[in-house]
Structures are given as C-alpha cells and as structure tokens.
Design a protein around this motif. Structure first.
Motif, PDB file in Angstrom:
ATOM      1  N   THR A  65       0.839  -1.208   0.124  1.00  0.00           N
ATOM      2  CA  THR A  65      -0.046  -0.009   0.043  1.00  0.00           C
ATOM      3  C   THR A  65       1.106   1.216  -0.045  1.00  0.00           C
ATOM      4  O   THR A  65       1.659   1.480   0.699  1.00  0.00           O
ATOM      5  N   LEU A  66       0.715   2.302  -0.865  1.00  0.00           N
ATOM      6  CA  LEU A  66       1.433   3.452  -1.085  1.00  0.00           C
ATOM      7  C   LEU A  66       0.551   4.498  -0.108  1.00  0.00           C
ATOM      8  O   LEU A  66      -0.653   4.793  -0.681  1.00  0.00           O
ATOM      9  N   LEU A  67       1.030   5.054   0.745  1.00  0.00           N
ATOM     10  CA  LEU A  67       0.261   6.134   1.434  1.00  0.00           C
ATOM     11  C   LEU A  67       1.193   7.377   1.771  1.00  0.00           C
ATOM     12  O   LEU A  67       2.272   7.278   1.920  1.00  0.00           O
ATOM     13  N   SER A  68       0.611   8.360   1.997  1.00  0.00           N
ATOM     14  CA  SER A  68       1.306   9.688   2.338  1.00  0.00           C
ATOM     15  C   SER A  68       1.378   9.580   3.807  1.00  0.00           C
ATOM     16  O   SER A  68       0.563   8.860   4.584  1.00  0.00           O
ATOM     17  N   PHE A  69       2.475   9.940   4.466  1.00  0.00           N
ATOM     18  CA  PHE A  69       2.456   9.920   5.885  1.00  0.00           C
ATOM     19  C   PHE A  69       1.222  10.306   6.929  1.00  0.00           C
ATOM     20  O   PHE A  69       1.139   9.544   7.735  1.00  0.00           O
ATOM     21  N   ASN A  70       0.495  11.154   6.400  1.00  0.00           N
ATOM     22  CA  ASN A  70      -0.516  11.724   7.263  1.00  0.00           C
ATOM     23  C   ASN A  70      -1.786  10.708   7.088  1.00  0.00           C
ATOM     24  O   ASN A  70      -2.740  10.938   7.646  1.00  0.00           O
ATOM     25  N   GLU A  71      -1.675   9.715   6.231  1.00  0.00           N
ATOM     26  CA  GLU A  71      -2.754   8.794   6.033  1.00  0.00           C
ATOM     27  C   GLU A  71      -2.394   7.526   6.656  1.00  0.00           C
ATOM     28  O   GLU A  71      -3.339   6.558   6.466  1.00  0.00           O
ATOM     29  N   PHE A  76      -0.678   0.211  10.812  1.00  0.00           N
ATOM     30  CA  PHE A  76       0.592   0.267  10.267  1.00  0.00           C
ATOM     31  C   PHE A  76       1.614   0.549  11.528  1.00  0.00           C
ATOM     32  O   PHE A  76       2.674   0.374  11.199  1.00  0.00           O
ATOM     33  N   GLU A  77       1.067   1.015  12.526  1.00  0.00           N
ATOM     34  CA  GLU A  77       1.968   1.308  13.633  1.00  0.00           C
ATOM     35  C   GLU A  77       2.459   0.036  14.591  1.00  0.00           C
ATOM     36  O   GLU A  77       1.476  -0.682  14.680  1.00  0.00           O
ATOM     37  N   MET A  78       3.694   0.129  15.121  1.00  0.00           N
ATOM     38  CA  MET A  78       4.002  -0.918  16.160  1.00  0.00           C
ATOM     39  C   MET A  78       4.884  -0.271  17.211  1.00  0.00           C
ATOM     40  O   MET A  78       5.862   0.507  16.633  1.00  0.00           O
ATOM     41  N   VAL A  79       4.349  -0.293  18.167  1.00  0.00           N
ATOM     42  CA  VAL A  79       5.254   0.070  19.470  1.00  0.00           C
ATOM     43  C   VAL A  79       5.846  -1.049  20.293  1.00  0.00           C
ATOM     44  O   VAL A  79       5.165  -1.995  20.614  1.00  0.00           O
ATOM     45  N   TYR A  80       7.023  -0.905  20.384  1.00  0.00           N
ATOM     46  CA  TYR A  80       7.824  -2.119  21.156  1.00  0.00           C
ATOM     47  C   TYR A  80       8.838  -1.505  22.235  1.00  0.00           C
ATOM     48  O   TYR A  80       9.330  -0.373  21.987  1.00  0.00           O
TER      49      TYR A  80
END
Length: 81
Positions: A65-71, A76-80
C-alpha cells in the motif's frame, strides 16, 4: 533484510517477525527513488536476518500500500520497548 540501524532493534524486530507478531513494515518511497531499488510487490520473498546477518525466517509480501505519511493509521504502527 535486517530491520533498523542498530543491533537491539534489528534483533528484537526479527524475533517479532518470527513469532508472527510483527506483520507489517514501512519504508520511504523517496528512498526507493534515489537508490533505484524496485518497490516490493505481492509475492516477493524476503529473508529476515538479525544484526549479525544470520537468517531468521523468510517472509512473503501479501499486500503493498502506498500512503502519504499523514494517511498512516494505527494498523500500520507498532510500538515496542
């Protein structure tokens, strides 16, 4: 393919991929443009390595998937730590 630019993160992320916890990644479109590397495509296989370059697993690209950063969404996020 190793994740990140440091040993701890590269090793942690490789392990999370092996465990099936990390299932997505991102990259800058611009970096593909300036390096001339082709964008990933569905069906691509990648060898995930740890910081030392030892193969940990093989993954298969199932979606691109191609997205702009603000999209970018939480999906899509992952916090570790």
């Amino acid at each position: 393919m190793a994740f990140c630019d440091n040993e701890k993160s590269a090793d942690v992320l490789a392990e999370l991929v092996k465990q099936g916890i990390k299932r997505a990644t991102t990259g800058l479109y611009y970096s593909y443009e300036i390096t001339g590397e082709t964008l990933p495509k569905v069906g691509d296989l990648s060898i995930i390595v740890d910081w030392q370059g030892s193969a940990q697993c093989i993954i298969k690209t199932t979606k691109v998937t191609l997205l702009s950063f603000n999209e970018v969404t939480e999906e899509f996020e992952m916090v570790y730590k």
